[in-house]
Design a protein around this motif. Structure first.
Motif, short mmCIF file in Angstrom:
data_model
loop_
_atom_site.label_atom_id
_atom_site.label_comp_id
_atom_site.label_asym_id
_atom_site.label_seq_id
_atom_site.Cartn_x
_atom_site.Cartn_y
_atom_site.Cartn_z
N UNK A 87 68.37 8.30 132.15
CA UNK A 87 68.59 8.36 130.71
C UNK A 87 67.55 7.54 129.96
N UNK A 88 67.20 6.39 130.50
CA UNK A 88 66.18 5.55 129.88
C UNK A 88 64.82 6.24 129.91
N UNK A 89 64.49 6.86 131.03
CA UNK A 89 63.22 7.58 131.16
C UNK A 89 63.17 8.75 130.19
N UNK A 90 64.27 9.46 130.05
CA UNK A 90 64.33 10.59 129.14
C UNK A 90 64.13 10.14 127.69
N UNK A 91 64.76 9.03 127.34
CA UNK A 91 64.61 8.49 126.00
C UNK A 91 63.16 8.08 125.73
N UNK A 92 62.55 7.42 126.71
CA UNK A 92 61.15 7.02 126.55
C UNK A 92 60.25 8.25 126.44
N UNK A 93 60.53 9.26 127.22
CA UNK A 93 59.74 10.49 127.17
C UNK A 93 59.85 11.14 125.79
N UNK A 94 61.05 11.15 125.23
CA UNK A 94 61.23 11.72 123.89
C UNK A 94 60.43 10.93 122.85
N UNK A 95 60.39 9.61 122.99
CA UNK A 95 59.62 8.79 122.06
C UNK A 95 58.12 9.07 122.19
N UNK A 96 57.67 9.26 123.42
CA UNK A 96 56.26 9.57 123.65
C UNK A 96 55.91 10.90 122.99
N UNK A 97 56.77 11.89 123.13
CA UNK A 97 56.53 13.20 122.52
C UNK A 97 56.39 13.05 121.00
N UNK A 98 57.27 12.28 120.40
CA UNK A 98 57.21 12.08 118.94
C UNK A 98 55.88 11.44 118.55
N UNK A 99 55.47 10.41 119.30
CA UNK A 99 54.20 9.74 118.98
C UNK A 99 53.01 10.68 119.15
N UNK A 100 53.04 11.47 120.21
CA UNK A 100 51.93 12.41 120.44
C UNK A 100 51.90 13.51 119.38
N UNK A 101 53.06 14.01 119.02
CA UNK A 101 53.12 15.07 118.02
C UNK A 101 52.72 14.60 116.63
N UNK A 102 52.82 13.29 116.39
CA UNK A 102 52.44 12.78 115.07
C UNK A 102 50.94 12.94 114.83
N UNK A 103 50.16 12.94 115.90
CA UNK A 103 48.72 13.10 115.76
C UNK A 103 48.00 11.87 115.25
N UNK A 104 48.70 10.74 115.16
CA UNK A 104 48.11 9.53 114.60
C UNK A 104 47.49 8.61 115.65
N UNK A 105 47.64 8.92 116.92
CA UNK A 105 47.15 8.04 117.97
C UNK A 105 45.66 8.27 118.23
N UNK A 106 44.92 7.19 118.48
CA UNK A 106 43.53 7.37 118.92
C UNK A 106 43.52 8.08 120.27
N UNK A 107 42.41 8.71 120.59
CA UNK A 107 42.31 9.53 121.79
C UNK A 107 42.72 8.79 123.05
N UNK A 108 42.18 7.60 123.28
CA UNK A 108 42.49 6.87 124.51
C UNK A 108 43.97 6.52 124.60
#
Length: 80
Positions: free
Chosen positions: A12-33
């Motif tokens: 459950x913790x891994x799934x929650x973290x994965x969902x947060x990662x998806x949100x951050x990636x979909x935002x498009x605001x992260x630098x490439x690295x």
């Protein structure tokens, strides 16, 4: 003394973290690295989750096969 690899997070913790990662990636605001690093972490979490689900499925199959004579019926949540 060798360093231990960090313990794998609970499903459950891994799934929650994965969902947060998806949100951050979909935002498009992260630098490439940083996006690549997040993507790599997400892939590891997804694979871990898939492995956990496969193990759970195998356990269920083993439990169900222990009593070959037990009648099985489809689960219908509306009847509960």
């Amino acid at each position: 003394m060798a360093k231990k690899a960090p313990a794998a997070p609970a499903f459950e913790q891994a799934l929650s973290e994965l969902e947060q990662i998806v949100v951050r990636l979909e935002s498009g605001d992260l630098p490439l690295e940083e996006a690549l690093s997040e993507f790599e972490r997400g892939i590891r979490l997804a694979r871990q989750g898939q492995q956990t689900l496969q193990q759970a499925e195998q356990r269920v199959k083993i439990l169900l096969s222990d009593d070959q004579d037990a009648p099985l019926s489809p689960f219908n949540a509306e009847q509960e």
